[in-house]
Design an enzyme around this catalytic site. Sequence first.
Site, PDB file in Angstrom:
ATOM      1  CD  GLU A   1      -4.105  -2.176   7.353  1.00 25.34           C
ATOM      2  OE1 GLU A   1      -2.911  -2.302   7.076  1.00 25.34           O
ATOM      3  OE2 GLU A   1      -4.798  -1.241   6.946  1.00 25.34           O
TER       4      GLU A   1
ATOM      5  CD  GLU B   1      -3.231   5.831   6.485  1.00 27.79           C
ATOM      6  OE1 GLU B   1      -3.177   5.798   5.237  1.00 27.79           O
ATOM      7  OE2 GLU B   1      -2.324   5.389   7.213  1.00 27.79           O
TER       8      GLU B   1
ATOM      9  CG  HIS C   1      -6.255   2.231   4.954  1.00 28.72           C
ATOM     10  ND1 HIS C   1      -5.844   3.172   5.854  1.00 28.72           N
ATOM     11  CD2 HIS C   1      -5.238   1.353   4.823  1.00 28.72           C
ATOM     12  CE1 HIS C   1      -4.606   2.875   6.256  1.00 28.72           C
ATOM     13  NE2 HIS C   1      -4.219   1.776   5.640  1.00 28.72           N
TER      14      HIS C   1
ATOM     15  N   GLY D   1       1.718   2.519  11.032  1.00 31.11           N
ATOM     16  CA  GLY D   1       2.733   3.575  11.001  1.00 31.11           C
ATOM     17  C   GLY D   1       3.379   3.892  12.341  1.00 31.11           C
TER      18      GLY D   1
ATOM     19  CB  SER E   1       4.190  -1.370  12.468  1.00 33.23           C
ATOM     20  OG  SER E   1       3.827  -0.018  12.681  1.00 33.23           O
TER      21      SER E   1
ATOM     22  CE  LYS F   1      -0.297   3.523   4.629  1.00 39.71           C
ATOM     23  NZ  LYS F   1      -0.385   3.661   6.057  1.00 39.71           N
TER      24      LYS F   1
ATOM     25  CG  ASN G   1      -1.753   1.207   1.384  1.00 40.70           C
ATOM     26  OD1 ASN G   1      -1.866   1.999   0.440  1.00 40.70           O
ATOM     27  ND2 ASN G   1      -2.356   1.392   2.542  1.00 40.70           N
TER      28      ASN G   1
HETATM   29  P1  PGA Z   1       2.283   0.642   7.745  1.00 38.08           P
HETATM   30  O1  PGA Z   1       0.883   0.844   7.007  1.00 38.08           O
HETATM   31  O2  PGA Z   1       2.841  -0.684   7.271  1.00 38.08           O
HETATM   32  O3  PGA Z   1       3.112   1.798   7.287  1.00 38.08           O
HETATM   33  O4  PGA Z   1       2.024   0.613   9.203  1.00 38.08           O
HETATM   34  C1  PGA Z   1      -0.011  -0.216   6.823  1.00 38.08           C
HETATM   35  C2  PGA Z   1      -1.285   0.306   6.216  1.00 38.08           C
HETATM   36  O5  PGA Z   1      -1.708   1.414   6.539  1.00 38.08           O
HETATM   37  O6  PGA Z   1      -1.903  -0.342   5.399  1.00 38.08           O
END
Ligand code: PGA
Length: 250
Positions: free
Chosen positions: A168, A101, A99, A174, A211, A13, A11
């Site tokens: 998640e 976010e 997601h 993150g 992460s 982003k 991903n």
């Molecule tokens: P990350 O993001 O691996 O940077 O924690 C995962 C995600 O948001 O899908």
Amino acid sequence: MTNINMIFVANWKMHGNFNDISKVKTVLNLIKNKKYKKIKIIYCPPFTLIKSFSNYFNNTKLNIGAQNCYYKSDYGPYTGNVNAKLIKSAGAKYIILGHSENRNEGETDLLINQKIKSVLKEKLSIIFCIGETIDEKKKKITFQVLKRQISKGLKGIKNTNKIIIAYEPVWSIGSGIVPSRNELEKNIKKIKKILKQFKFKNSVKILYGGSVNSKNANEISKIDGIGGLLVGGASLNSKKFIDIIKKTSN
Ligand code: PGA
């Protein structure tokens, strides 16, 4: 999907440009090796790169996906939006939905459900993200949250063949913090229980995201019920992403 034992979703982003295609090529070179024949890789770059990535990686082992879509399935006067039909025409086969976010920006379970239906209409696959926030975890309501997200997100959907769930925990995304093995095992069991309650197929793949890095990937991937990893930050660096794939596939 039955022969696949591990799915890796990258991903990206809101990152990436056309030159990054060379990074993706190094990942493709790795998985050409027979050793990796049972893994599936899905790259989800920003909308702007979907067409060029799909053209470039057409007929290779790399799959391309989008990170979200608009909920309306028909073309129309929706300035600035991109729906599943447009994403499909650009060559993507997968769409990440729900997601955190985007939930954080106001996406509701109902809207996610509408998006899921619009994607299924186009016969694309969905990586459906669920997960609790730190407050919900502290209040010990993770089960209720996951149940709400699954029951409302998948409301009215009978066939889950094209749905992959990505668990998640929001507090893990993150942050560099991953759940303990014990906690993750428990939450995967919770998800399976919820899927069963709502009569969704037991074969629905469940990925873990949050992460993931080359140090924790192997242990996470060995947890019963985990069928893959959704990787954000670490997937932007092909060396790190390759390390994750190697460590997990050994
Ligand atoms: P990350 O993001 O691996 O940077 O924690 C995962 C995600 O948001 O899908």
